[in-house]
Design a protein around this motif. Structure first.
Motif, PDB file in Angstrom:
ATOM      1  N   THR A 167      45.252  34.879  40.148  1.00 38.03           N
ATOM      2  CA  THR A 167      43.950  34.241  39.901  1.00 38.03           C
ATOM      3  C   THR A 167      42.832  35.011  40.606  1.00 38.03           C
ATOM      4  O   THR A 167      41.707  35.058  40.114  1.00 38.03           O
ATOM      5  CB  THR A 167      43.943  32.773  40.365  1.00 38.03           C
ATOM      6  N   LEU A 168      43.164  35.620  41.744  1.00 36.77           N
ATOM      7  CA  LEU A 168      42.188  36.465  42.426  1.00 36.77           C
ATOM      8  C   LEU A 168      41.968  37.746  41.640  1.00 36.77           C
ATOM      9  O   LEU A 168      40.827  38.197  41.466  1.00 36.77           O
ATOM     10  CB  LEU A 168      42.660  36.786  43.843  1.00 36.77           C
ATOM     11  N   LEU A 169      43.057  38.347  41.150  1.00 38.54           N
ATOM     12  CA  LEU A 169      42.933  39.562  40.348  1.00 38.54           C
ATOM     13  C   LEU A 169      42.097  39.302  39.093  1.00 38.54           C
ATOM     14  O   LEU A 169      41.269  40.136  38.709  1.00 38.54           O
ATOM     15  CB  LEU A 169      44.321  40.074  39.950  1.00 38.54           C
ATOM     16  N   TYR A 170      42.312  38.151  38.488  1.00 38.19           N
ATOM     17  CA  TYR A 170      41.554  37.802  37.282  1.00 38.19           C
ATOM     18  C   TYR A 170      40.073  37.630  37.608  1.00 38.19           C
ATOM     19  O   TYR A 170      39.212  38.075  36.846  1.00 38.19           O
ATOM     20  CB  TYR A 170      42.117  36.528  36.671  1.00 38.19           C
ATOM     21  N   LEU A 172      38.455  39.130  39.914  1.00 35.38           N
ATOM     22  CA  LEU A 172      37.912  40.466  40.198  1.00 35.38           C
ATOM     23  C   LEU A 172      37.949  41.376  38.968  1.00 35.38           C
ATOM     24  O   LEU A 172      37.625  42.565  39.059  1.00 35.38           O
ATOM     25  CB  LEU A 172      38.700  41.112  41.335  1.00 35.38           C
ATOM     26  N   LYS A 173      38.378  40.825  37.819  1.00 37.27           N
ATOM     27  CA  LYS A 173      38.466  41.557  36.557  1.00 37.27           C
ATOM     28  C   LYS A 173      39.434  42.730  36.621  1.00 37.27           C
ATOM     29  O   LYS A 173      39.220  43.780  35.995  1.00 37.27           O
ATOM     30  CB  LYS A 173      37.077  42.037  36.114  1.00 37.27           C
ATOM     31  N   ILE A 174      40.497  42.543  37.391  1.00 33.19           N
ATOM     32  CA  ILE A 174      41.587  43.516  37.420  1.00 33.19           C
ATOM     33  C   ILE A 174      42.605  43.041  36.401  1.00 33.19           C
ATOM     34  O   ILE A 174      43.360  42.098  36.639  1.00 33.19           O
ATOM     35  CB  ILE A 174      42.214  43.623  38.823  1.00 33.19           C
ATOM     36  N   GLU A 175      42.622  43.686  35.243  1.00 31.83           N
ATOM     37  CA  GLU A 175      43.404  43.187  34.123  1.00 31.83           C
ATOM     38  C   GLU A 175      44.872  43.604  34.215  1.00 31.83           C
ATOM     39  O   GLU A 175      45.227  44.598  34.842  1.00 31.83           O
ATOM     40  CB  GLU A 175      42.809  43.691  32.805  1.00 31.83           C
ATOM     41  N   ALA A 237      29.885  35.900  34.890  1.00 30.61           N
ATOM     42  CA  ALA A 237      31.068  36.747  35.068  1.00 30.61           C
ATOM     43  C   ALA A 237      32.288  35.855  34.854  1.00 30.61           C
ATOM     44  O   ALA A 237      32.422  35.251  33.802  1.00 30.61           O
ATOM     45  CB  ALA A 237      31.062  37.418  36.429  1.00 30.61           C
ATOM     46  N   ARG A 238      33.144  35.723  35.867  1.00 30.41           N
ATOM     47  CA  ARG A 238      34.281  34.805  35.745  1.00 30.41           C
ATOM     48  C   ARG A 238      34.251  33.705  36.804  1.00 30.41           C
ATOM     49  O   ARG A 238      35.238  32.998  37.012  1.00 30.41           O
ATOM     50  CB  ARG A 238      35.599  35.584  35.835  1.00 30.41           C
ATOM     51  N   THR A 244      40.388  31.088  37.942  1.00 27.39           N
ATOM     52  CA  THR A 244      40.104  31.984  39.054  1.00 27.39           C
ATOM     53  C   THR A 244      40.309  31.285  40.394  1.00 27.39           C
ATOM     54  O   THR A 244      40.262  30.053  40.491  1.00 27.39           O
ATOM     55  CB  THR A 244      38.665  32.504  38.960  1.00 27.39           C
ATOM     56  N   LEU A 245      40.531  32.073  41.421  1.00 22.28           N
ATOM     57  CA  LEU A 245      40.908  31.539  42.730  1.00 22.28           C
ATOM     58  C   LEU A 245      39.864  30.586  43.295  1.00 22.28           C
ATOM     59  O   LEU A 245      40.218  29.580  43.932  1.00 22.28           O
ATOM     60  CB  LEU A 245      41.143  32.693  43.709  1.00 22.28           C
ATOM     61  N   ASN A 246      38.582  30.879  43.088  1.00 18.23           N
ATOM     62  CA  ASN A 246      37.548  30.006  43.636  1.00 18.23           C
ATOM     63  C   ASN A 246      37.634  28.591  43.069  1.00 18.23           C
ATOM     64  O   ASN A 246      37.497  27.593  43.790  1.00 18.23           O
ATOM     65  CB  ASN A 246      36.157  30.592  43.367  1.00 18.23           C
ATOM     66  N   VAL A 247      37.917  28.487  41.763  1.00 16.41           N
ATOM     67  CA  VAL A 247      38.045  27.163  41.139  1.00 16.41           C
ATOM     68  C   VAL A 247      39.363  26.503  41.557  1.00 16.41           C
ATOM     69  O   VAL A 247      39.425  25.285  41.731  1.00 16.41           O
ATOM     70  CB  VAL A 247      37.946  27.277  39.610  1.00 16.41           C
TER      71      VAL A 247
END
Length: 337
Positions: A167-170, A172-175, A237-238, A244-247
């Motif tokens: 979720t952190l990678l997502y 940060l847009k690391i696909e 953004a995301r 994502t990790l924040n959510v």
């Protein structure tokens, strides 16, 4: 059992209100530079601090389904679990496809036809998108239950840990393969189970969850406001994604706070919370009916600080009333999960 009922009631109640808030504020999001800046920031901030709403519903499902120790019954599962959600979803998708054809200019049949033709991949109305990623989770749950029984909770700990990293990678847009939508929503299921059964319910754990959640919410709102101002248009953004990790941190905070405070509500408060909880999915499905005139006729002129709560109350109360009426008869109760 008492804690389980009360805390889940409170979770469903606050999540239902937050979902309505997200939909009420929609007309303000793209008004950067059109309405006063403080009004736009108010609406966007309410959006930012409400993103946990949908994930909380999935956390509840995971907590309930993965803590169920009864043997898996395929017939019961399809009829009472999957079917209970799938059939109403189809019926209400048809209804909202019809509603989408109505505008200020009258009824447009072509809009309905176009909406239905793309309904396999796109929801017929904005709020029904929830079911497109929620229903597939019912096909995942039996496998998670099986893995839990075979490998124990260690499997769920490992799965959740890996998922949190993705979720952190997502964000940060690391696909990668982890960007798959089903995978990113699925992780909420074991997380809900672990938060409910393994995290101790005390001030330390609740305070830690609250601290991380508040930090996530503040960061989320600040990032979206800054990105939008720099771009000169509404840009998220995301940061507002449910995946994502924040959510995840914000949803975990709400889950733990409801567990912690769910026991301390008064009897009168429990009655209100319980009523809203019983009709939470009905409220979710029905409230856009009452928001339709607000959006079509532009009845949102004014400061979001007071208009958003007013429309939450109007649409929420209207949806609760209709949901209650539908549930009174066995002939119509099946229409709402």
């Amino acid at each position: 059992m008492r804690e389980r009922v009360l805390c889940f009631d409170l979770m469903r109640c606050v999540a239902a209100v937050a979902v309505i808030a997200i939909h009420v504020l929609a007309p303000y999001r793209h008004e950067l530079g059109v309405i006063p800046f403080d009004q736009w920031v108010t609406a966007v901030s309410i959006n930012g601090v409400s993103r946990w709403a949908v994930p909380v519903f999935i956390l509840i499902t995971g907590a309930l389904m993965l803590s169920d120790t009864r043997p898996f019954d395929f017939k019961y599962y399809v009829k009472r679990r999957l079917g209970k959600v799938l059939v109403p979803f189809i019926i209400w998708s048809l209804f909202y496809a019809y509603l989408s054809g109505w505008t200020l200019g009258g009824f447009d049949t072509q809009v309905v036809v176009d909406t239905l033709s793309s309904s396999l991949t796109h929801s017929t109305y904005y709020h029904l998108g929830f079911f497109y990623y929620f229903i597939p989770l019912y096909f995942v749950i039996p496998f998670l239950q099986l893995a839990k029984r075979h490998y124990g909770d260690d499997f769920l700990y490992a799965l959740t840990g890996i998922w949190l990293v993705t979720t952190l990678l997502y964000l940060l847009k690391i696909e990668g393969p982890w960007s798959n939508q089903l995978w990113l929503y699925m992780g909420y299921l074991p997380l809900g189970y672990l938060l409910f059964t393994k995290v101790p319910l005390n001030r330390v754990s609740t305070g830690l969850a609250a601290g991380l959640g508040i930090l996530a919410l503040v960061t989320t709102c600040a990032m979206v406001v800054n990105l939008s101002v720099e771009a000169g248009e509404y840009t998220v953004a995301r940061w507002f994604s449910y995946k994502t990790l924040n959510v995840v941190l914000a949803a975990s905070m709400v889950f733990m706070l409801c567990r912690y405070f769910g026991e301390g509500l008064s009897n009168s408060a429990n009655k209100v919370v319980g009523l809203i909880s019983r009709h939470s999915l009905g409220i979710y499905i029905l409230h856009p009916i009452f928001l339709w005139p607000m959006k079509e006729f532009g009845w949102y002129q004014g400061h979001p600080a007071w208009l958003i709560p007013v429309w939450i109350l109007i649409s929420g109360a209207g949806a609760l009333l209709i949901s209650g009426l539908i549930s009174r008869s066995s002939k119509t109760a099946w229409l709402l999960p």
